[in-house]
Design an enzyme around this catalytic site. Structure first.
Site, short mmCIF file in Angstrom:
data_model
loop_
_atom_site.label_atom_id
_atom_site.label_comp_id
_atom_site.label_asym_id
_atom_site.label_seq_id
_atom_site.Cartn_x
_atom_site.Cartn_y
_atom_site.Cartn_z
N LYS A 18 0.83 -1.22 0.00
CA LYS A 18 0.00 0.00 0.00
C LYS A 18 0.86 1.27 0.00
CE LYS A 18 -2.44 -0.66 3.76
NZ LYS A 18 -1.97 -1.99 4.21
N ARG A 94 -9.67 1.47 8.51
CA ARG A 94 -9.31 0.11 8.88
C ARG A 94 -10.37 -0.60 9.71
NH1 ARG A 94 -3.10 -0.99 9.90
NH2 ARG A 94 -2.49 0.76 8.66
N ARG A 131 11.52 -6.24 5.12
CA ARG A 131 11.21 -4.84 4.85
C ARG A 131 12.06 -3.88 5.68
NH1 ARG A 131 5.16 -2.51 5.37
NH2 ARG A 131 5.21 -2.85 7.62
N ARG A 163 11.30 -1.39 10.90
CA ARG A 163 10.26 -0.82 11.77
C ARG A 163 10.18 -1.58 13.08
NH1 ARG A 163 4.81 0.15 8.50
NH2 ARG A 163 4.02 -0.90 10.35
N ARG A 174 -0.97 -7.74 13.92
CA ARG A 174 -1.49 -6.82 12.90
C ARG A 174 -2.25 -7.58 11.83
NH1 ARG A 174 4.05 -5.04 11.99
NH2 ARG A 174 3.43 -4.06 10.05
P1 ADP Z 1 0.84 -1.78 8.84
O1 ADP Z 1 -0.25 -1.70 7.83
O2 ADP Z 1 2.00 -2.60 8.35
O3 ADP Z 1 0.39 -2.18 10.20
P2 ADP Z 1 0.94 1.12 9.09
O4 ADP Z 1 2.16 1.96 8.95
O5 ADP Z 1 -0.16 1.36 8.13
O6 ADP Z 1 1.50 -0.36 8.96
O7 ADP Z 1 0.36 1.23 10.56
C1 ADP Z 1 1.18 1.05 11.67
C2 ADP Z 1 0.37 1.07 12.96
O8 ADP Z 1 -0.30 2.34 13.09
C3 ADP Z 1 -0.76 0.05 13.06
O9 ADP Z 1 -0.32 -1.20 13.52
C4 ADP Z 1 -1.69 0.74 14.05
O10 ADP Z 1 -1.23 0.61 15.37
C5 ADP Z 1 -1.59 2.19 13.68
N1 ADP Z 1 -2.60 2.61 12.68
C6 ADP Z 1 -2.37 3.02 11.41
N2 ADP Z 1 -3.52 3.32 10.77
C7 ADP Z 1 -4.52 3.11 11.66
C8 ADP Z 1 -5.93 3.22 11.62
N3 ADP Z 1 -6.59 3.64 10.52
N4 ADP Z 1 -6.63 2.90 12.74
C9 ADP Z 1 -6.01 2.49 13.84
N5 ADP Z 1 -4.69 2.35 13.96
C10 ADP Z 1 -3.93 2.65 12.89
#
Ligand code: ADP
Ligand code: ZN
Length: 225
Positions: A18, A94, A131, A163, A174
């Site tokens: 993404k 999400r 990654r 990360r 996740r």
């Molecule tokens: P990934 O999709 O690999 O988990 P992201 O960088 O998109 O990585 O998100 C990292 C973290 O940020 C998530 O595990 C969550 O804790 C938080 N997060 C990101 N977007 C949201 C969202 N829309 N709602 C709730 N938590 C979020």
């Protein structure tokens, strides 16, 4: 010609690509790349009250509460760049609640398309393990495709790192959260006639071309066609 802003949201498992694809789309159409993960990590780094609230959730690989994230996204979507030219949302919505909140934020027009990047679970596990990301701009790399100069970002020069939540346990959490909270959005957007499914397996350029085709099916095309 007066054209309406481009409004795209991406769905897809962790490691589906993404972030990489959102960045390409944002450059292609000159629209805002809105990554909630990047926003949260920046807030954690900056030590803002919002970041302090989010920190523990990120570390555990749990979703930040809807009430915390929705307000931040609403504010970002209200900024002039997103309002005028549009945006690609990466990591939001999400949950069903976030999707409903987004609908009311974007009234009356709503989203133009939701692209579901499909990649099998075994492959995302492989991708996540190797990654590496830029700690400043969020650009993605991997052990197999490192930046050109000594783990510094090709885009912005920032430090490229693994990360903190790309540990086995946090990855498992996740992915589980994705299946239970986020996967239902596929049916939600299908019901609204907004869903496009794109095969996320292949090199980033190939996937980008597929994405552009999917967007074109919803009338989203670049200036040059
Ligand atoms: P990934 O999709 O690999 O988990 P992201 O960088 O998109 O990585 O998100 C990292 C973290 O940020 C998530 O595990 C969550 O804790 C938080 N997060 C990101 N977007 C949201 C969202 N829309 N709602 C709730 N938590 C979020
Ligand atoms: Zn960078």
């Amino acid at each position: 010609m007066v054209s309406t802003p481009i409004r795209i949201a991406l769905l897809g498992r962790q490691g589906a690509g993404k972030g990489t694809q959102a960045m390409r789309i944002s450059h292609h159409f000159a629209i805002a790349h809105i990554s909630t993960g990047d926003m949260l990590r920046a807030a954690v780094r900056a030590g803002t009250p919002f970041g302090e609230k989010a920190k523990a959730y990120l570390q555990r690989g749990e979703l930040v509460p809807d009430a915390v994230i929705v307000g931040v996204v609403a504010e970002r979507l209200g900024e002039p760049d997103a309002k005028r030219r549009g945006f690609v949302l990466d990591g939001f919505p999400r949950t069903l609640h976030q999707a409903e909140a987004l609908e009311s934020i974007l009234l009356p027009e709503g989203l133009g398309v939701v692209v579901n990047l499909e990649v099998p679970e075994w492959l995302v596990l492989e991708r996540l393990a190797s990654r590496r990301v830029c700690s400043v701009c969020g650009a993605n790399y991997s052990v197999a495709m490192p930046p050109h100069v000594d783990w510094t970002c090709d885009v912005c020069g920032g430090e490229v790192v693994q990360r903190a939540d790309d540990t086995e346990e946090a990855i498992r959490r996740r992915l589980a959260a994705y299946e239970s909270a986020t996967a239902p959005l596929i049916a939600f957007y299908e019901g609204r006639g907004l869903l496009e499914t794109v095969d996320g397996v292949g090199d980033p350029e190939e996937v980008h071309e597929r994405m552009l085709e999917a967007l074109a099916r919803h009338g989203i095309v670049g200036e040059a066609g």
